[in-house]
Design a protein around this motif. Structure first.
Motif: not given
Length: 110
Positions: A63-76, A83-98
Motif C-alpha cells: 500500500t505504500g513505500a519509502d525509497n531511501e536508497t540511491n537508486a530509482s525503484a520501479t514497482v510492478y 508488464g508495464p510499470a505502475l510507478d517509479t520512485l526516485p531516490p529519497k521519495t515515498g509513495m502510496s497506492w489505492g
C-alpha cells in the motif's frame, strides 16, 4: 631478458586493472540504503542495500513505500516485474497506492 621483464610488468598491470574493474562492477550491483514498504496486512518490511536489476516480489500487495536508497525503484503489479510499470520512485521519495497495488520492485541506477 628486458623483453621478458617488460612482458611481466605488462601482465601484472593488466591483471591489476582487471581486478579493479571487476571489483567496481561488483560493488555497483546493489542500491545503497533502505527501501521500506507496508503490505496490505499493515506490516512494515525493509530491504537493506537491495540488488540492482533484479525483480523482488513483496509477497503481499503493497500500500505504500519509502525509497531511501540511491537508486530509482520501479514497482510492478505482477510479482515477476512483467508488464508495464505502475510507478517509479526516485531516490529519497515515498509513495502510496489505492486500488492498483504493486507486488514487486526492481532497483535501477540512471
Amino acid at each position: 631478458m628486458t623483453a621478458a621483464k617488460n612482458a611481466g610488468r605488462f601482465a601484472l598491470a593488466a591483471c591489476t586493472a582487471l581486478t579493479l574493474v571487476i571489483g567496481i562492477a561488483t560493488s555497483a550491483n546493489a542500491a545503497t540504503g533502505e527501501f521500506t514498504y507496508t503490505d496490505i496486512d499493515g506490516e512494515d518490511h525493509t530491504l537493506v542495500d537491495p540488488p540492482s536489476g533484479e525483480c523482488i516480489s513483496f509477497g503481499l500487495p503493497v500500500t505504500g513505500a519509502d525509497n531511501e536508497t540511491n537508486a530509482s525503484a520501479t514497482v510492478y503489479e505482477n510479482t515477476d516485474c512483467s508488464g508495464p510499470a505502475l510507478d517509479t520512485l526516485p531516490p529519497k521519495t515515498g509513495m502510496s497506492w489505492g486500488s492498483v497495488l504493486p507486488n514487486a520492485v526492481r532497483f535501477n541506477f540512471f
